[in-house]
Design a protein around this motif. Structure first.
Motif, mmCIF file in Angstrom:
data_model
loop_
_atom_site.group_PDB
_atom_site.id
_atom_site.type_symbol
_atom_site.label_atom_id
_atom_site.label_comp_id
_atom_site.label_asym_id
_atom_site.label_seq_id
_atom_site.Cartn_x
_atom_site.Cartn_y
_atom_site.Cartn_z
ATOM 1 N N TYR A 55 30.087 42.336 35.449
ATOM 2 C CA TYR A 55 28.959 41.654 36.138
ATOM 3 C C TYR A 55 29.286 41.742 37.631
ATOM 4 C CZ TYR A 55 24.849 38.959 37.213
ATOM 5 O OH TYR A 55 23.842 38.566 37.862
ATOM 6 N N TYR A 98 22.867 42.885 32.783
ATOM 7 C CA TYR A 98 23.004 42.220 31.389
ATOM 8 C C TYR A 98 23.049 43.502 30.241
ATOM 9 C CZ TYR A 98 22.711 37.887 33.377
ATOM 10 O OH TYR A 98 22.790 36.838 34.211
ATOM 11 N N LYS A 140 20.870 37.963 26.873
ATOM 12 C CA LYS A 140 21.251 37.727 28.013
ATOM 13 C C LYS A 140 21.428 36.124 28.240
ATOM 14 C CE LYS A 140 18.266 37.969 32.287
ATOM 15 N NZ LYS A 140 16.891 37.655 32.784
ATOM 16 N N ASN A 141 20.906 35.671 27.469
ATOM 17 C CA ASN A 141 21.095 33.931 27.526
ATOM 18 C C ASN A 141 22.483 33.580 27.278
ATOM 19 O OD1 ASN A 141 18.411 33.232 28.367
ATOM 20 N ND2 ASN A 141 17.879 32.604 26.412
ATOM 21 N N TYR A 148 24.492 34.654 30.318
ATOM 22 C CA TYR A 148 24.310 34.045 31.615
ATOM 23 C C TYR A 148 25.178 32.547 31.241
ATOM 24 C CZ TYR A 148 21.732 31.097 34.928
ATOM 25 O OH TYR A 148 21.582 30.531 36.236
ATOM 26 N N LEU A 155 28.684 33.341 32.023
ATOM 27 C CA LEU A 155 28.958 33.524 33.498
ATOM 28 C C LEU A 155 28.959 32.303 34.444
ATOM 29 C CD1 LEU A 155 27.055 36.634 33.629
ATOM 30 C CD2 LEU A 155 29.394 37.001 34.215
ATOM 31 N N ARG A 156 28.164 31.174 34.002
ATOM 32 C CA ARG A 156 27.917 30.024 34.793
ATOM 33 C C ARG A 156 28.902 28.874 34.319
ATOM 34 N NH1 ARG A 156 25.425 30.727 39.288
ATOM 35 N NH2 ARG A 156 22.813 30.635 39.364
ATOM 36 N N GLN A 159 29.289 33.921 40.779
ATOM 37 C CA GLN A 159 28.156 33.300 41.112
ATOM 38 C C GLN A 159 27.329 33.659 42.201
ATOM 39 O OE1 GLN A 159 27.845 30.952 38.793
ATOM 40 N NE2 GLN A 159 29.715 31.960 38.241
ATOM 41 N N ILE A 169 24.889 36.479 40.898
ATOM 42 C CA ILE A 169 23.686 35.848 40.155
ATOM 43 C C ILE A 169 22.755 35.254 40.856
ATOM 44 C CG2 ILE A 169 23.261 34.123 38.488
ATOM 45 C CD1 ILE A 169 25.852 34.067 37.310
ATOM 46 N N ASN A 170 23.280 34.580 42.197
ATOM 47 C CA ASN A 170 22.123 34.094 42.846
ATOM 48 C C ASN A 170 21.220 35.072 43.559
ATOM 49 O OD1 ASN A 170 22.743 31.633 42.041
ATOM 50 N ND2 ASN A 170 24.424 31.308 43.689
ATOM 51 N N LYS A 193 18.944 36.850 41.616
ATOM 52 C CA LYS A 193 17.623 35.819 41.424
ATOM 53 C C LYS A 193 16.650 36.059 42.473
ATOM 54 C CE LYS A 193 18.369 31.477 38.506
ATOM 55 N NZ LYS A 193 19.308 30.408 38.782
#
Ligand SMILES: [Zn+2]
Length: 501
Positions: free
Chosen positions: A181, A187, A209-210, A213, A216-217, A262, A265-266, A269
């Motif tokens: 990632y 993904y 994907k969920n 996620y 990763l979080r 992080q 990811i943001n 988004k």
């Protein structure tokens, strides 16, 4: 110092000092030691074995309001009937800041009494009425020791005796996910890599994907222990209940890599938001492809048709299902909802189904509670047996361990009970109640002026929409208040001619 005097006399024991004699000795002692007697409590029992001590209990109660700092007795055996009793009430008084003074003896500090008192200290919740809070305290203590609090452990860790240990093979998968990632892979690519290497989720499923996620979080992978986070739905948990401890568990991912991910990811988004915010797909997340089972997602097809499109079609070119026109599908589903759910003739049928289901659930709940309570009583009597044994002077070191075990079991049961009791009983449902709820939601759905709100309401009623090449199938859900029921009341609709593009 202010003190209370307590005297007790059993008329069947001729050798006992009378209450007057006891009181005289107490007053003498008080005078000598500069103690003021503010209140006298005296019990006269017909037999030494009966638990008939109204004044004693009154004294314990009065200790709460702080009118005296000590209780003076003539002899310690006046204070309580046995060691267990003594330790229990001593603890009660101590809690209220009141000590016990014996005219004739030193304070009882024999080893057995000290052990018994400490056992009782450890059993604070045994007498506490605020059980839920006590259970929470136990969980928090676990958290402070970075111990596992139940549920499924995160991928990459095994739980050994309540502690986190790295599972090396799973940890490799975690590292791979973060590395890929961070290098900018999506993904889809990461999932393919994981499948190729044969990695599975903790439940033994393929990655989605969920699940990626979530991984990763998850800050746990940096060694940070977080308790009570992610329970946002429980409003009673305050900020104080969140415990974060750095470096509490073995880390799999270093902090720099975690931060990098992080950020990425943001960023993604925001990019995605910019592309899709223009249009609200009212049914997004609810539409599935009837050929391959993938989700159908909002799509601008061939530059001009707004559609729901099989997610697998673009990615793997393996699916032959056609796109379906967005507006047509949405209108069709809302009409179906109006016809099959919001119809006044449907309400009595739903009410009957729900009431039948309720009865079944209430019965199950009742049986579960009864079974738990039975088990609870069994454990309590086991605890009492140990306490009695200690009181008789038969203390064994192993008893402490056993006691701990029983306490844990008891907490588990209390927790289960509180969980079950949280699920409130649903009262009898009438068709009128159902229609009232429907009317509110129907107005929102048919108003068409707040897409986000409509989307929310649709989610309450629609479980799944499956788009086949020649027909559309819709499974509806049904909610009442906070209670969620899944009832498939309508199944299929005939394909409207204008639906295809
Ligand atoms: Zn498909």
């Amino acid at each position: 110092m202010k003190a209370a005097a307590y005297c007790r006399f059993s008329s069947d024991n001729q050798r006992e000092e009378s209450i007057d004699a006891q009181l005289r000795a107490i007053k003498e002692y008080a005078e000598k030691n500069n103690i003021e007697i503010v209140k006298v409590y005296a019990d006269e029992a017909k037999s030494a074995t009966t638990d008939d001590r109204p004044q004693f209990l009154q004294m314990v109660k009065d200790s709460e309001i702080g009118i005296f700092e000590a209780v003076i007795v003539h002899k310690l055996d006046r204070f309580a009937r046995n060691r267990y009793d003594s330790a229990f009430y001593k603890r009660q008084l101590k809690k209220n800041g009141v000590i016990i003074i014996s005219v004739l003896e030193q304070l009882d500090d024999s080893p057995e009494s000290i052990i018994l008192e400490s056992v009782l200290e450890g059993m604070a919740e045994y007498y506490s009425k605020n059980l839920a809070r006590e259970v929470m305290k136990g969980l928090k203590e676990n958290a402070f020791n970075a111990k596992f609090n139940g549920g499924i452990p995160p991928l990459g860790y095994n739980i050994v005796e309540g502690e986190y240990h790295i599972n090396n093979e799973e940890a490799e998968a975690i590292k791979l996910i973060f590395d890929l990632y961070a290098k900018g892979y999506g993904y889809r690519h990461i999932i393919d890599e994981l499948n190729l290497k044969g990695y599975k989720t903790k439940n033994g499923n393929s990655f989605s994907k969920n699940s990626l996620y979530g991984i990763l979080r998850n800050e746990k992978y940096t060694g940070k222990y977080i308790f009570n986070k992610g329970t946002k739905t429980n409003h009673r948990i305050t900020k104080d209940d969140v415990i974060i401890i750095e470096n509490a568990i073995p880390a799999i991912i270093d902090k720099d890599l975690f931060e990098k991910v992080q950020k990425k990811i943001n960023e993604r988004k925001i990019e995605r938001g910019a592309n899709t915010a223009k249009r609200t797909y009212l049914l997004s997340g609810l539409v599935y492809c009837g050929i391959c089972g993938s989700k159908m997602v909002g799509c601008l097809s061939r530059g001009k048709y707004v559609t729901y499109r099989c997610n697998k079609k673009d990615r793997t070119k393996q699916c032959t299902n056609k796109d379906i026109n967005k507006d047509s599908l949405e209108v069709f589903i809302v009409e179906e909802l109006n016809k099959k759910i919001f119809d006044p003739e449907v309400a009595p049928i739903l009410a009957k189904l729900l009431n039948e289901e309720n009865q079944k659930l209430n019965k199950e709940k009742f049986e579960k509670i009864a079974a738990l309570k039975k088990n609870y009583n069994k454990i309590e009597s086991q605890i009492k047996n140990i306490v009695d044994a200690i009181a008789e002077g038969m203390y064994q070191p192993i008893m402490k361990e056993k006691m701990r075990e029983l306490e844990d079991k008891k907490n588990e049961i209390l927790y289960s009970l509180s969980e079950i009791e949280k699920k409130k009983e649903t009262s009898f449902i009438t068709p009128e109640i159902i229609m009232e709820i429907f009317n509110e939601d129907r107005e929102i759905i048919n108003s068409l002026n707040n897409p986000q709100k409509i989307k929310e309401v649709l989610k309450k009623y629609i479980k799944k929409i499956i788009v086949y090449p020649t027909e559309i199938k819709c499974e509806f859900y049904f909610w009442i208040g906070d209670d969620f029921r899944s009832l498939e009341v309508a199944a299929s609709g005939v394909e409207p001619p204008t639906l295809r593009v």
